[in-house]
Design a protein around this motif. Structure first.
Motif, short mmCIF file in Angstrom:
data_model
loop_
_atom_site.label_atom_id
_atom_site.label_comp_id
_atom_site.label_asym_id
_atom_site.label_seq_id
_atom_site.Cartn_x
_atom_site.Cartn_y
_atom_site.Cartn_z
N LYS A 36 0.81 -1.22 0.00
CA LYS A 36 0.00 0.00 0.00
C LYS A 36 0.85 1.27 0.00
CE LYS A 36 -4.18 -1.57 -0.20
NZ LYS A 36 -5.05 -1.22 -1.35
N GLY A 37 2.14 1.11 -0.29
CA GLY A 37 3.00 2.29 -0.41
C GLY A 37 2.99 2.81 -1.84
N ASN A 38 4.05 3.53 -2.22
CA ASN A 38 4.14 4.09 -3.56
C ASN A 38 4.34 2.99 -4.60
OD1 ASN A 38 3.92 6.95 -3.12
ND2 ASN A 38 5.95 6.88 -2.17
N ALA A 39 3.72 3.19 -5.78
CA ALA A 39 3.93 2.26 -6.89
C ALA A 39 5.34 2.45 -7.43
CB ALA A 39 2.89 2.52 -7.98
N ALA A 40 5.86 1.38 -8.05
CA ALA A 40 7.21 1.43 -8.61
C ALA A 40 7.19 2.04 -10.00
CB ALA A 40 7.79 0.01 -8.67
N ARG A 41 8.28 2.67 -10.37
CA ARG A 41 8.41 3.24 -11.71
C ARG A 41 8.39 2.13 -12.75
NH1 ARG A 41 13.08 4.82 -12.87
NH2 ARG A 41 12.61 6.39 -14.45
N ARG A 42 7.56 2.30 -13.76
CA ARG A 42 7.49 1.39 -14.90
C ARG A 42 7.33 -0.08 -14.47
NH1 ARG A 42 11.24 5.23 -16.86
NH2 ARG A 42 13.08 3.93 -16.51
N GLY A 43 6.39 -0.32 -13.60
CA GLY A 43 6.10 -1.68 -13.15
C GLY A 43 7.00 -2.10 -12.02
N GLY A 44 6.71 -3.24 -11.43
CA GLY A 44 7.50 -3.72 -10.30
C GLY A 44 6.65 -3.95 -9.09
N VAL A 45 7.25 -3.79 -7.93
CA VAL A 45 6.59 -4.11 -6.67
C VAL A 45 6.29 -2.83 -5.89
CG1 VAL A 45 6.79 -5.40 -4.51
CG2 VAL A 45 7.86 -6.30 -6.59
N ASN A 46 5.07 -2.71 -5.43
CA ASN A 46 4.70 -1.54 -4.62
C ASN A 46 5.43 -1.55 -3.28
OD1 ASN A 46 2.96 -0.89 -6.66
ND2 ASN A 46 1.09 -1.17 -5.49
N GLY A 47 5.68 -0.38 -2.76
CA GLY A 47 6.22 -0.26 -1.41
C GLY A 47 5.14 -0.55 -0.38
N ASP A 48 5.49 -0.47 0.89
CA ASP A 48 4.55 -0.74 1.97
C ASP A 48 4.11 0.55 2.64
OD1 ASP A 48 4.91 -3.44 1.46
OD2 ASP A 48 6.50 -3.65 2.97
N LEU A 49 3.00 0.47 3.33
CA LEU A 49 2.51 1.58 4.14
C LEU A 49 2.88 1.30 5.60
CD1 LEU A 49 0.80 4.22 4.37
CD2 LEU A 49 -1.19 2.74 4.78
N ILE A 50 3.68 2.17 6.19
CA ILE A 50 4.10 2.01 7.58
C ILE A 50 3.25 2.94 8.44
CG2 ILE A 50 6.04 2.03 9.18
CD1 ILE A 50 6.35 0.10 6.82
N VAL A 51 2.53 2.37 9.38
CA VAL A 51 1.60 3.14 10.22
C VAL A 51 2.20 3.29 11.62
CG1 VAL A 51 -0.74 3.27 11.16
CG2 VAL A 51 -0.34 2.19 8.92
N LEU A 52 2.46 4.52 12.02
CA LEU A 52 3.00 4.81 13.35
C LEU A 52 1.85 5.13 14.31
CD1 LEU A 52 5.48 5.34 15.18
CD2 LEU A 52 5.39 7.73 14.44
N ILE A 53 1.79 4.40 15.40
CA ILE A 53 0.70 4.55 16.37
C ILE A 53 0.98 5.68 17.35
CG2 ILE A 53 -0.63 3.42 18.20
CD1 ILE A 53 -1.12 2.29 15.40
N GLN A 54 0.00 6.54 17.53
CA GLN A 54 0.06 7.60 18.55
C GLN A 54 -1.16 7.47 19.47
OE1 GLN A 54 0.41 11.26 16.17
NE2 GLN A 54 2.53 11.41 16.84
N GLU A 55 -0.92 7.55 20.77
CA GLU A 55 -2.01 7.45 21.74
C GLU A 55 -2.51 8.85 22.12
OE1 GLU A 55 -1.26 5.12 25.20
OE2 GLU A 55 -0.36 3.45 24.10
#
Length: 300
Positions: free
Chosen positions: A251-270
């Protein structure tokens, strides 16, 4: 063979932050890296063991289950050096290589004399990978106690819908790279006082893709990605804590000209509660009484 405690494996306390866990794993990975310990089976076992510990402790949900139920809570039936997700040695370098890769010239996938994993990766064409995205999510004490589904809107790179992420105007707008002949890599031979030395590097013309674009897409200008917003649904488990990170694969950024998407890193705040203070899994309420109430008792 009984499995060691994951905190013990990495040499950190149970209250260690994610950054401390990451640093500890990097230290272990560098120490027992196959390049530094060729043919050493004990180092291989410790290398795998450290990766297994990091896989669990770097994931908020898995760490929470491990803290509650031990190895049984995270698939404890796997043997020493195994992984709850069935990871192989090549998976370790694929998923965690960026953590310790700089210590080996960034070549975390390419090493020799250890099962041949690196050789196959070196010879293949380069696969683009999108960058990770990091977002902060604020949770109330109620959210943390029961778990919650959160929908967040993020601006990120997605595959261009005009060219389907290829970066080319149409299907015939590609040509094989003439520099590397489609392999994505170039080999150079240099002479030294010890003789000839052969080195293989990523092709600087095509960037390791093995092909070049002759006519670029007019929307993304040949990049294959465009900036857009997306609403992402997050299922956050109960029991997370301030500073924990959750990873949403792909769920991160798509790769240039095809490939594997990056990940979405969720930082928890209370979010601070007006009346209650959290202490691990306990809640503390400060009740103030005057002297008479404390001495004689009173309904409150």
């Amino acid at each position: 063979m009984s499995k060691r405690d994951y905190y013990e494996v990495l040499g950190v306390s149970k209250s260690a932050s994610q950054e401390e866990i990451k640093k500890a794993y990097r230290k272990q990975a560098i120490q027992y890296h196959p390049d530094k310990n060729p043919g050493d089976k004990d180092a291989e076992t410790k290398f795998k063991e450290a990766a297994e510990a990091y896989e669990i402790l770097s994931n908020a949900d898995k760490r929470s289950r491990y803290d509650r139920y031990g190895h049984a809570g995270v698939g404890g039936a796997s043997g020493a050096g195994g992984f709850s997700g069935g990871m192989t040695m090549e998976d370790i370098f694929e998923n965690f290589g960026d953590i310790f890769g700089s210590a080996f010239g960034g070549n975390f996938g390419g090493f020799s004399g250890f099962g041949g994993f690196g050789g196959s990766r070196q010879r293949g064409r380069r696969v683009n990978k999108g960058s990770n995205l990091r977002v902060k999510v604020s949770l109330s004490l109620k959210d943390i106690a029961h778990g919650v589904n959160k929908k967040i809107k993020v601006n990120k790179y997605v595959a261009c819908d005009t060219c389907s992420g290829s970066g080319a105007k149409d299907g015939s707008s590609h040509s094989t790279c003439s520099t590397c002949n489609g392999s994505g890599q170039v080999t150079r031979v240099t002479s030294t006082f010890l003789g000839q030395m052969q080195t293989t590097q990523t092709c600087h013309v095509c960037g390791g893709e093995g092909k070049t674009i002759t006519h670029k897409c007019t929307k993304c200008h040949g990049e294959g990605i465009v900036k857009e917003s997306e609403v992402i649904s997050l299922d956050i488990p109960a029991g997370v804590a301030e500073g924990m990170q959750l990873s949403v694969s792909g769920k991160g950024n798509a790769a240039r000209r095809g490939g594997v998407n990056g990940d979405l890193i969720v930082l928890i705040q209370e979010e601070k509660h007006p009346d209650l203070v959290r202490d691990g899994n306990d809640l503390i309420y400060g009740l103030y009484l005057n002297f008479a109430e404390a001495a004689l008792g009173a309904p409150v």
